[in-house]
Design an enzyme around this catalytic site. Sequence first.
Site, PDB file in Angstrom:
ATOM      1  N   ARG A 220       0.831  -1.214   0.000  1.00 23.50           N
ATOM      2  CA  ARG A 220       0.000   0.000   0.000  1.00 23.50           C
ATOM      3  C   ARG A 220       0.862   1.259   0.000  1.00 23.50           C
ATOM      4  NH1 ARG A 220      -3.144   2.767   4.412  1.00 23.50           N
ATOM      5  NH2 ARG A 220      -4.869   3.848   3.384  1.00 23.50           N
TER       6      ARG A 220
ATOM      7  N   HIS B 150       0.567   4.443  -2.663  1.00 29.48           N
ATOM      8  CA  HIS B 150       0.336   5.815  -2.239  1.00 29.48           C
ATOM      9  C   HIS B 150       1.509   6.719  -2.592  1.00 29.48           C
ATOM     10  CE1 HIS B 150      -3.334   5.508   0.593  1.00 29.48           C
ATOM     11  NE2 HIS B 150      -3.310   4.439  -0.196  1.00 29.48           N
TER      12      HIS B 150
ATOM     13  N   GLY C   5       4.471  10.668  -8.943  1.00 27.66           N
ATOM     14  CA  GLY C   5       5.221   9.514  -9.394  1.00 27.66           C
ATOM     15  C   GLY C   5       5.895   8.805  -8.232  1.00 27.66           C
TER      16      GLY C   5
ATOM     17  N   GLU D  59       3.305  14.570   2.985  1.00 29.91           N
ATOM     18  CA  GLU D  59       2.053  13.941   2.567  1.00 29.91           C
ATOM     19  C   GLU D  59       1.466  13.025   3.637  1.00 29.91           C
ATOM     20  OE1 GLU D  59       3.277  11.939  -0.999  1.00 29.91           O
ATOM     21  OE2 GLU D  59       3.990  13.809  -1.906  1.00 29.91           O
TER      22      GLU D  59
ATOM     23  N   ASN E 256      -3.723   9.106   4.023  1.00 31.63           N
ATOM     24  CA  ASN E 256      -2.498   8.593   4.644  1.00 31.63           C
ATOM     25  C   ASN E 256      -2.488   8.685   6.167  1.00 31.63           C
ATOM     26  OD1 ASN E 256      -1.458   8.167   2.060  1.00 31.63           O
ATOM     27  ND2 ASN E 256      -0.428  10.151   1.993  1.00 31.63           N
TER      28      ASN E 256
ATOM     29  N   PRO F 165      -7.193   7.538  -4.811  1.00 33.50           N
ATOM     30  CA  PRO F 165      -8.626   7.201  -4.780  1.00 33.50           C
ATOM     31  C   PRO F 165      -9.121   6.984  -3.356  1.00 33.50           C
ATOM     32  CG  PRO F 165      -7.494   5.937  -6.479  1.00 33.50           C
ATOM     33  CD  PRO F 165      -6.419   6.616  -5.672  1.00 33.50           C
TER      34      PRO F 165
ATOM     35  N   THR G 288      -6.631  -8.049  -1.701  1.00 34.56           N
ATOM     36  CA  THR G 288      -6.758  -9.433  -1.247  1.00 34.56           C
ATOM     37  C   THR G 288      -5.970  -9.650   0.044  1.00 34.56           C
ATOM     38  OG1 THR G 288      -6.631 -11.749  -1.939  1.00 34.56           O
ATOM     39  CG2 THR G 288      -4.778 -10.352  -2.544  1.00 34.56           C
TER      40      THR G 288
ATOM     41  N   ASP H   6     -10.420  -9.096   2.825  1.00 38.37           N
ATOM     42  CA  ASP H   6     -10.780 -10.446   2.381  1.00 38.37           C
ATOM     43  C   ASP H   6     -11.006 -11.289   3.631  1.00 38.37           C
ATOM     44  OD1 ASP H   6     -10.748 -13.095   1.624  1.00 38.37           O
ATOM     45  OD2 ASP H   6      -8.780 -13.036   0.674  1.00 38.37           O
TER      46      ASP H   6
ATOM     47  N   THR I 160      -9.168 -15.123   3.665  1.00 43.24           N
ATOM     48  CA  THR I 160      -7.707 -15.263   3.753  1.00 43.24           C
ATOM     49  C   THR I 160      -7.095 -13.874   3.800  1.00 43.24           C
ATOM     50  OG1 THR I 160      -7.666 -15.457   1.331  1.00 43.24           O
ATOM     51  CG2 THR I 160      -7.588 -17.509   2.595  1.00 43.24           C
TER      52      THR I 160
ATOM     53  N   ASP J  69      -4.251 -13.978  -2.854  1.00 46.68           N
ATOM     54  CA  ASP J  69      -4.947 -14.955  -3.684  1.00 46.68           C
ATOM     55  C   ASP J  69      -6.062 -14.250  -4.456  1.00 46.68           C
ATOM     56  OD1 ASP J  69      -6.906 -14.501  -1.754  1.00 46.68           O
ATOM     57  OD2 ASP J  69      -6.593 -16.410  -0.727  1.00 46.68           O
TER      58      ASP J  69
END
Length: 322
Positions: A63, A67, A73, A89, A95, A164, A195, A241, A244, A249
């Site tokens: 993650r 971010h 970039g 940031e 964040n 987003p 996941t 998820d 798991t 997965d």
Amino acid sequence: MASSSSCRALHCLLALFLLCSFAYGQLSPSFYAKTCPTLELIVRSTVTKAVLVERRMGASLLRLHFHDCFVQGCDGSILLDDKGSFVGEKTALPNMNSVRGFEVIDEIKKNVELVCPGVVSCADIIALAARDGTVMLGGPSWPVPLGQRDSTTASLNAANSDIPTPDYNLDQLIAAFNKHQLSPRDMTALSGAHTIGYSQCLNFRDHIYNGTNIDPVFATLRKRTCPAQAPNGDTNLAPFDVQTALVFDIAYYSNLVTKRGLLNSDQELFNGGSQDALVSQYATNPALFATDFVAAIIKMSNLSPPPGIPTEIRRNCRVVNS
């Protein structure tokens, strides 16, 4: 997790990436082959240690990479601390009290500097750590495009506007990824990073109490630890998820098909729109998901700072060089 056919596909992706590396500012997996040949070993060993202590850290490092790359970039700007008049940031809404893994990056940087002082960027360390954390949780590996440099600037405004948010609808998601030259297919594959890992109640409260595209049994389950009235339970965690939580997965996609996406922005990928068919494919084809995820994250990792932004190789990932 890859079959022989998916392995062949990943090898083809590697060959294509190597052929196209010059089109992306000469980034290359072998960028440090001569200047810091033990870099990947150092990163992998440090990440392995961190994930063995806390498996969730593998998801957090992935993650952190997302971010970072979605603001100016892949430039390490997310690592910069607020200091004096400098505003980084870390206090941006996506964040603040949420993004993790900074101490792991610090440890990697310290270990790398002992061997290769002043050579490896913090941005590249994030990218390698994200890859190795993913592999530790059972995900695919990929050749990381190296040679990014560290920005001496950060953008709180861009972090608030470009990353987003959980309430995005499908059109907003597509537009946000398109801004970074990522296609709807890239977006749906990269969203599969959910996941693994967890999210805070404040991010999914509206979805479980007011959403119309959610399985009611699943909503009831999540309400147990996410009270309706904010700020009660705002920071309570739930897994993206439920089956798991810390295994990379395809359960994320099968959850979407049964309307058990934790965030509204997750479920928007399967809600009668343009990505439904692809989500259904990923839900039954782990090799396809792995191949598309690798292609998309390599593409994202090639995002460099816009022209004109000053860069350097930071000695300390948290502050610009003096």
